[in-house]
Design an enzyme around this catalytic site. Structure first.
Site, mmCIF file in Angstrom:
data_model
loop_
_atom_site.group_PDB
_atom_site.id
_atom_site.type_symbol
_atom_site.label_atom_id
_atom_site.label_comp_id
_atom_site.label_asym_id
_atom_site.label_seq_id
_atom_site.Cartn_x
_atom_site.Cartn_y
_atom_site.Cartn_z
ATOM 1 N N ASP A 14 0.843 -1.195 0.000
ATOM 2 C CA ASP A 14 0.000 0.000 0.000
ATOM 3 C C ASP A 14 0.879 1.247 0.000
ATOM 4 O OD1 ASP A 14 -2.247 1.527 0.030
ATOM 5 O OD2 ASP A 14 -2.568 1.351 2.204
ATOM 6 N N CYS A 55 -8.176 -1.550 -5.295
ATOM 7 C CA CYS A 55 -7.191 -1.889 -4.267
ATOM 8 C C CYS A 55 -7.907 -1.704 -2.950
ATOM 9 C CB CYS A 55 -5.923 -1.046 -4.403
ATOM 10 S SG CYS A 55 -6.236 0.719 -4.602
ATOM 11 N N SER A 56 -7.443 -0.856 -2.104
ATOM 12 C CA SER A 56 -8.175 -0.593 -0.868
ATOM 13 C C SER A 56 -9.054 0.641 -1.048
ATOM 14 C CB SER A 56 -7.206 -0.377 0.294
ATOM 15 O OG SER A 56 -7.932 -0.127 1.485
ATOM 16 N N GLY A 107 -8.922 2.378 -3.965
ATOM 17 C CA GLY A 107 -9.293 2.407 -5.369
ATOM 18 C C GLY A 107 -8.747 3.590 -6.102
ATOM 19 N N VAL A 108 -7.575 4.126 -5.638
ATOM 20 C CA VAL A 108 -7.023 5.313 -6.301
ATOM 21 C C VAL A 108 -5.539 5.146 -6.606
ATOM 22 C CG1 VAL A 108 -8.760 6.922 -5.456
ATOM 23 C CG2 VAL A 108 -6.766 6.458 -4.042
ATOM 24 N N GLN A 164 -1.743 7.849 -6.497
ATOM 25 C CA GLN A 164 -1.920 8.584 -5.246
ATOM 26 C C GLN A 164 -0.636 9.189 -4.710
ATOM 27 O OE1 GLN A 164 -3.684 6.127 -2.268
ATOM 28 N NE2 GLN A 164 -4.301 7.826 -0.966
#
Length: 1406
Positions: free
Chosen positions: A1274, A1308-1309, A1311-1312, A1352
């Site tokens: 992440d 993903c977590s 989503g970006v 991100q």
């Protein structure tokens, strides 16, 4: 002899008159005595009579008057009736009992008078009742009894009732026999009755067998005709004068004399007794007794007998006696003369006859005699042998009998003979056998283990009756047995033991034995048991068992036989090893146990065995098939010609055996692909004895794979599937041979599917799949399939309109790989046109194709598809417009009206824009009345040229369509131009017209208008059409100059505005890059497009100073899109559906779920994201929350999603990043959606899962594949660019086969970050391939305009640029397709097969 007449029996009447208790109970042959006689009367007439009442227990008696006495008178009464039924109940010697009846009613008061009359004598008796006993009567006398009923007055009597009868006579007296003879008797008697003179006499003669009667009129009688010696009863009855009334009988019993005895003889003369018999002629002999007088020289005695024989006992043996017999009746008094007989008694039997000696042919006998007369005896010896009898005599009590036959039964009977020389006593016998002769020739015909057969001979004539006793003696026992013949089987012997056998001939008495004959021998040992052979190649080890008790003394002989060759071995113990044998040869080993004598052998126990053949040599496989194996071997043994071979086929725990007669074998019926151990044993001719096995292990070939199919074909990969039905297929691996022209590559698979990658697009490959057994060496026959890969799409496809032409020019770079041509499809709405191009140069060279004529100014979707052997690539599409051209010539002329003296108005409709949008109109004034045909050359003429008389036709006014004001159009859509206003537009002056002149107008319509530097229309370079000329209009006179000036100014202003608008429009068209219209008003405002060849220098520049340039670019992007509204995400009901508060979807691009039950049910934290060729190529979403999993699957179903890219783990650094939204094993329902995991392949960097997704309402389903990348931290980046690029290739290869309207769902977590990076990589790779340009900045900017924070972090932005750099570098290194270089990841994944629900999408295998 005269018989007296018989008297009749007792009269019946008399019996009836007697009372019942005194009636004769028997026939009148016996005493007819009367009972209840109270007194026997004498015969005197002076006796007193008495009457006794016999009824009522009353006795009445009275004196009776003398007969004739008168009765005194009485009162007169009624006279009774006469009595009835007068009868005698009893008649006695001196009394009578009378009874009667009376029927009178007054009879109870009656008395009765009985008148008793005897001749002249009358007496009266009275009675109170109806019976009376009359006593005092005279025996044998006639009486009349009259009974009168007398009334109560005692005087009045009725008529008398009378009865007459005789009293019984008295019994006779002194009855006796005056003479008794043999057949007659004389009787006499006396009678004292006064009436006896009138009597007769009946004599009843009774014997046991008869009754006779006779009569006599005197007191004597001679009874004749009697049976001698018989007991008779004589009974004499005195009978009264009526010849009926009898007295009681007087009896006498006696015997007649017997007849004299006859034929006296001795039936038996015994030692101390004699049985005498005689005969008697009398019929009464059975009633006789006999007296026998027994007389000898010294004594006399008498014996008696009741029968005509007697046994006289107590006699002296051997003595002379006189016997005289007298017959005597039963009374023992009557005898006749006796009959005499003289004889000797027998001597007593001799005593204790014994044999002093029994020999073979002689016997010595002795005996004893105790009789007192024995001194006078002689002795006779009877010698009996069957029917042969000889007699010997002796004067003394012993004798030697000679000349006898051996073994013969003799009966010797010794008789003592009295002095008369005839009378012999009973013989005393002794029976015995002479001794048999000893047996001869005793020998053992057979000696067995526990038995011996003995034989012998006997010459005696009596030998047929002999039995034989065999005495069997050993050290430990003595036994005897018998035989009925001259042989015997002696059983129950102990094996291997010394025995003595003595045979005795025994005479028929089973006692008399001859002298024994003797032999000695050993029994045979028991055959050895449990003889076993341990096979060797040149030796055999034998062992056996012997259970005999004598086995410790045994030795053993082993006979070794091979065909005609016999050898003997010995052993002292029950085992031995026989060496020096030939391999594989039949030997018979016979083991004999030998008794202690060293000679007596037991039966041999044999075992025939073959020596083991030598192990086979050079065992090898000539052929290995699917279900069969051919084995060969060699054998060097000399007897190998007789060998067979057993091939043990072992498969795990299963063992089967095959046989072969030769040194090779085909083993069939095997299971494909299975490990077998083949052990070949040479088997000797017995079919059993096998040598050591020689083994070889191998796998059978697997079966050829079945149903080989290319399930999924892409440009660079083919998904092969096949089936194998073999039981061992779970252990198979598979070699896939990929052949193209002369090049052959191989790949391996552990399952029945494989994705073959790194193929050349559009190329024909021959795929051959070989199943390989678990040894990784043994291959089955290959199954082949030929398949073309999908050809590559063309690169750098461009579609260009050809100026003023209706066709399009298509350009593309020839694709990588093979192809047979290109299909060009041009369509607009429902209209479609197809063309083909057959040729293309080398890879990368540009191909130019001219389409057939199309409609002008039409937007077409042009699709170029590479074709190769029936397969087509993914089409590459462009939206193109054909060129504009001259507008169609209007049908109507413009309408011209005079406005003033120097102006007119021209009204015309819009030209049709089918050949392009109308850019401008030029109003042309024609001053000629005839020949109004404007041309392009006339466009060069202006008002000044007209004024200078250079032309009769000129352009007076140019209208820029984009600059037309609303006031320039009438409400009916027509254009109205005022001519003569004096204004200028571009290089044309709208000068005033000449009053009173005639004008015509024509309108030139332009789809393309070009001007010279002087703003003159370039007619030849413009696309123009001319309307027909209008009618001629004449102007009136000029009202003034001022109006013309005003119009001129206005026209000049309009011209300036038109020119400015036209310039703006041209610039806008030039700047527009993409002809597609976005679904949203978002427009790309910034980009940094860099050509591929310049990117490396750009990258180095931006990378300098710790990525300072990239940092600046990333900082510039932060504000992109942030001001766009997110109202739906901020509604209170939807806030709980967001994982992070700072990542909310923009309203303009958010994904809306259908069929909401309320306004907020359409919300999910997800946005559509543009790809390279589609504005909705992706959906970027957050990882599902527990409360949004159902919405997540609902989105997958509604948006027709086939591919999911998951870029996070569910838990990272102990924090939940995403809920596990899929089931592990069992199906699971998420609302109306049922999800089942079909397969799962876990690899080091990612996991591939296939799900079957079904709508429970419609029962429709499709497969969804999840690509789960597990190596991306992440807020970070993967370790290498290759890893993400390879993963992107994996997703792209699969999703390119999905339906065209199926977006890829990426999350993903939040989503970006990771989601944005993955989408950007995909777009950039396609941009490099298709445009040879790179715009990392522009791509990220575009993504951020659709969802916040896409890419991100700065690291992710730098990573994107690094990926681009690596891709470009690899291209320079001639690795044209980096995505094909995934040698590690794709090798792992190549065997993964899509789930079964994948079919075809858009004609391609999915």
């Amino acid at each position: 002899m005269r018989r007296l007449p018989l008297l009749p029996p007792c009269p019946l009447l008399l019996l009836l008159l007697l009372p019942a208790e005194v009636r004769c109970t028997t026939a009148c042959t016996d005493d007819c005595s009367l009972k209840n006689v109270t007194e026997e009367m004498g015969t005197s007439s002076n006796d007193e009579l008495s009457v006794n009442a016999t009824s009522g227990n009353r006795r009445l008696s009275e004196d009776v008057s003398l007969p004739g006495r008168a009765m005194s008178d009485q009162n007169s009464v009624a006279q009774p009736r006469a009595v009835l039924d007068l009868k005698t109940e009893y008649v006695g010697v001196t009394s009578v009992n009378l009874t009667w009846t009376v029927n009178d009613t007054a009879s109870d008061s009656y008395t009765y008078r009985i008148e008793v009359r005897n001749g002249s004598s009358i007496n009266n008796k009275t009675s109170d009742i109806t019976d009376a006993e009359i006593t005092g009567l005279i025996p044998g006398t006639l009486y009349t009894f009259t009974v009168f009923a007398v009334a109560a007055d005692g005087q009045t009597a009725g008529e008398g009732a009378s009865i007459s009868l005789y009293t019984k006579p008295s019994p006779v007296l002194d009855l006796k026999a005056e003479y008794v003879g043999v057949t007659s008797v004389n009787l006499t008697w006396t009678v004292n009755d006064t009436a006896s003179a009138s009597y007769t006499y009946r004599i009843e003669v009774t014997s046991d067998s008869s009754i006779d009667s006779l009569t006599s009129s005197v007191t004597m009688a001679e009874i004749t005709g009697l049976i001698p010696g018989t007991l008779y009863s004589f009974k004499v009855f005195a009978v009264a004068a009526d010849n009926r009334t009898e007295a009681d009988g007087a009896s006498i019993s006696l015997y007649t004399k017997p007849s004299p005895v006859l034929d006296l003889k001795a039936e038996y003369v015994g030692v101390t007794s004699v049985n005498l018999t005689w005969t008697v002629n009398g019929t009464a002999l059975t009633a006789y007794t006999y007296r026998i007088e027994v007389r000898n020289a010294t004594s006399i005695r008498n014996e008696t007998s009741n029968i005509n024989k007697i046994e006289i006992t107590g006699l002296i043996p051997g003595t002379s006696y006189n016997f005289k017999v007298f017959a005597t009746p039963v009374n023992n008094t009557t005898e006749e003369e006796g009959l005499s007989l003289n004889l000797y008694t027998k001597p007593s039997p001799v005593l204790r006859v014994v044999t002093e000696y029994v020999g073979v042919t002689s016997v010595n006998l002795t005996w004893m005699v105790d009789d007192t007369a024995s001194d006078s005896y002689t002795y006779r010896i009877e010698v009996r042998n069957g029917s042969s009898i000889n007699n010997k005599t002796s004067d003394i009590t012993d004798a030697e009998i000679t000349g006898l036959i051996p073994g013969t039964l003799y009966t010797f009977t010794v008789f003592a003979v009295a002095a008369d020389g005839q009378t012999a006593g009973e013989g005393a016998s002794i029976s015995l056998y002479t001794k048999p002769s000893p047996v001869l020739d005793l020998k053992a015909e057979y000696v067995g283990v526990t038995s011996v057969n003995l034989t012998w001979t006997v010459n005696d004539t009596a030998s047929a009756s002999y039995t034989y006793r065999i005495e069997v003696t050993s050290d430990s026992s003595i036994d005897s047995l018998t035989s009925n013949v001259t042989m015997a089987e002696i059983t129950g012997l102990i094996p291997g033991t010394l025995y003595n056998f003595t045979v005795f001939a025994v005479a028929a008495d089973n006692r008399t034995e001859a002298d024994g004959a003797f032999t000695s021998l050993y029994t045979k040992p028991t055959p050895v048991t449990d003889l076993k052979a341990e096979h060797g190649v040149t030796s055999v080890s034998l062992n056996w068992m012997v259970n005999d008790t004598a086995s410790d003394s045994y030795t053993y002989r082993i006979e070794v036989r091979n065909g005609h060759s016999v050898n003997n071995k010995t052993s002292n113990i029950p085992e031995t090893e026989i060496t020096g044998l030939n391999p594989g040869t039949l030997y018979t080993f016979t083991v004999f146990a030998v008794a202690a004598d060293g000679e007596t052998e037991g039966e041999g126990a044999s075992i025939s065995v073959y020596t083991k053949p030598r192990a086979v040599l050079h065992l090898k496989t000539e052929y290995v098939g699917v279900t069969s194996v051919n084995l060969t071997w060699t054998v060097n043994d000399t007897d190998s010609a007789s060998y067979t071979y057993r091939i043990e086929v072992r498969n795990g725990s299963s063992i089967n055996n095959k046989t072969s007669d030769i040194t090779d074998a085909e083993i069939t019926g095997l299971d494909p692909g299975t490990l077998y151990i083949f052990t070949v044993f040479a088997v000797a001719a017995d079919g059993q004895t096998a040598g050591e096995g020689a083994s070889i292990s191998l796998y059978t070939k697997p079966s050829m794979v079945l149903n080989l199919k290319a399930e999924y074909v892409t440009m660079t990969s083919v998904n092969l599937t096949w089936m194998v039905n073999d039981a061992e297929s779970a252990s198979y691996t598979y070699r896939i041979e990929v052949a193209h022209e002369s090049l052959i590559n191989e790949t391996m698979s552990n399952v029945t599917k494989s994705i073959v990658t790194y193929l050349i697009p559009g190329t024909s490959y021959n795929f051959t799949v070989f199943a390989i057994a678990a040894d990784n060496q043994t291959e089955g026959e290959g199954a082949s399939i030929s398949q073309n890969t999908v050809p590559s799409s063309v690169n750098a496809f461009q579609c260009e309109a050809v100026a003023n032409m209706s066709y399009l020019t298509l350009k593309w770079n020839c694709p990588y790989g093979g192809y047979s041509g290109f299909d060009i499809e041009i369509f607009n709405g429902t209209w479609t046109k197809k063309q083909q191009s057959q040729f293309c140069g080398r890879e990368g060279s540009e191909e130019i194709f001219k389409t057939e004529p199309l409609d002008y100014y039409k937007t077409y979707t042009v699709s170029v598809t590479t074709v190769s052997d029936g397969l087509t690539s993914l089409p590459v599409q462009k939206i193109c417009k054909t060129s504009i051209t001259d507008p169609p010539v209007p049908n109507k002329a413009p309408l011209v009206k005079a406005v003033s003296h120097n102006s007119l108005s021209v009204e015309f409709p819009d030209f049709e824009s089918v050949n392009g949008p109308l850019k401008a109109y030029a109003v042309m004034i024609v001053t000629e009345a005839e020949g109004c045909l404007p041309s392009k050359s006339d466009l060069d003429y202006t008002y000044n040229d007209f004024k200078q008389k250079m032309t009769a036709t000129y352009v007076t006014y140019v209208i820029d369509v984009e600059e037309i004001s609303s006031s320039s159009h009438s409400q009916n859509g027509h254009n109205i131009v005022d001519v003569g206003k004096g204004n200028t537009m571009y290089g044309y002056e709208n000068g005033p017209l000449i009053p009173l002149h005639s004008y015509r107008a024509s309108v030139a319509g332009f789809t393309n208008i070009n001007f010279t530097v002087a703003n003159k229309i370039m007619g030849e370079q413009s696309y123009v059409s001319f309307s027909p000329c209008s009618e001629v209009v004449s102007l009136p006179q000029d009202p003034g100059v001022i109006a013309g000036a005003v119009i001129g100014c206005l026209l000049a202003i309009l011209a300036v505005v038109a020119i400015g608008g036209y310039i703006f429009w041209r610039r806008r068209r030039k700047d527009k890059r993409n002809t597609e219209v976005s679904f949203s008003p978002i427009k790309i405002k910034k980009s940094k497009m860099i050509k591929v060849e310049n990117f490396e220098s750009y990258f180095k520049k931006q990378q300098a100073d710790s990525n300072c340039g990239f940092a600046e670019e990333y900082e510039e992007l932060k504000s992109a899109g942030v001001h766009q509204p997110k109202f739906a995400a901020e509604i209170a009901e939807n806030r709980g559906k967001n994982r992070y508060n700072n990542v909310l979807p923009y309203d303009i691009s958010r994904v809306k779920l259908s069929n909401p039950s309320c306004t907020t049910d359409d919300y999910i934290n997800a946005n559509y994201m543009p790809g390279y060729s589609s504005k909705k190529a992706f959906i970027a979403a957050q990882g599902p929350l527990p409360n949004t999993i159902e919405d997540f699957w609902r989105m997958i179903w509604e948006k027709n999603i086939y591919s999911i890219v998951m870029l996070t783990k569910c838990v990272e650094q102990a924090r939940t990043k995403c809920e596990q939204y899929w089931p592990d094993k069992q199906s699971k329902s998420y609302g109306d959606i049922i999800v089942t995991m079909v397969s799962e392949v876990v690899l080091p960097e990612w996991t591939i899962r296939d799900f079957n997704v079904e709508n429970a309402d419609t029962m429709e389903s499709h497969t969804v594949r999840q690509f789960h990348f597990t190596s991306w931290p992440d807020h970070g980046v993967p370790e290498t660019t290759d890893l993400l690029i390879n993963f992107r290739h994996l997703v792209h290869e699969y999703s390119s086969q999905n339906p065209i309207d199926s977006p890829i769902l990426v999350h993903c977590s939040a989503g970006v970050g990771r989601t944005g990076t993955f989408i950007a990589i995909d777009r950039l790779i396609q941009q490099i391939e298709m445009e040879n340009t790179v715009d990392v900045y522009g791509v990220v900017y575009d993504l951020r305009m659709h969802r916040p924070l896409m890419v991100q972090t700065e690291d992710q932005y730098v990573f994107l640029n690094q990926c681009v750099m690596d891709i470009i570098r690899s291209q320079k290194e001639k690795k044209t397709d980096l995505i094909y270089q995934n040698t590690t990841a794709m090798a792992i994944y190549e065997n993964f097969t899509p789930g079964p629900a994948f079919g075809k999408a858009n004609g391609y295998h999915a």
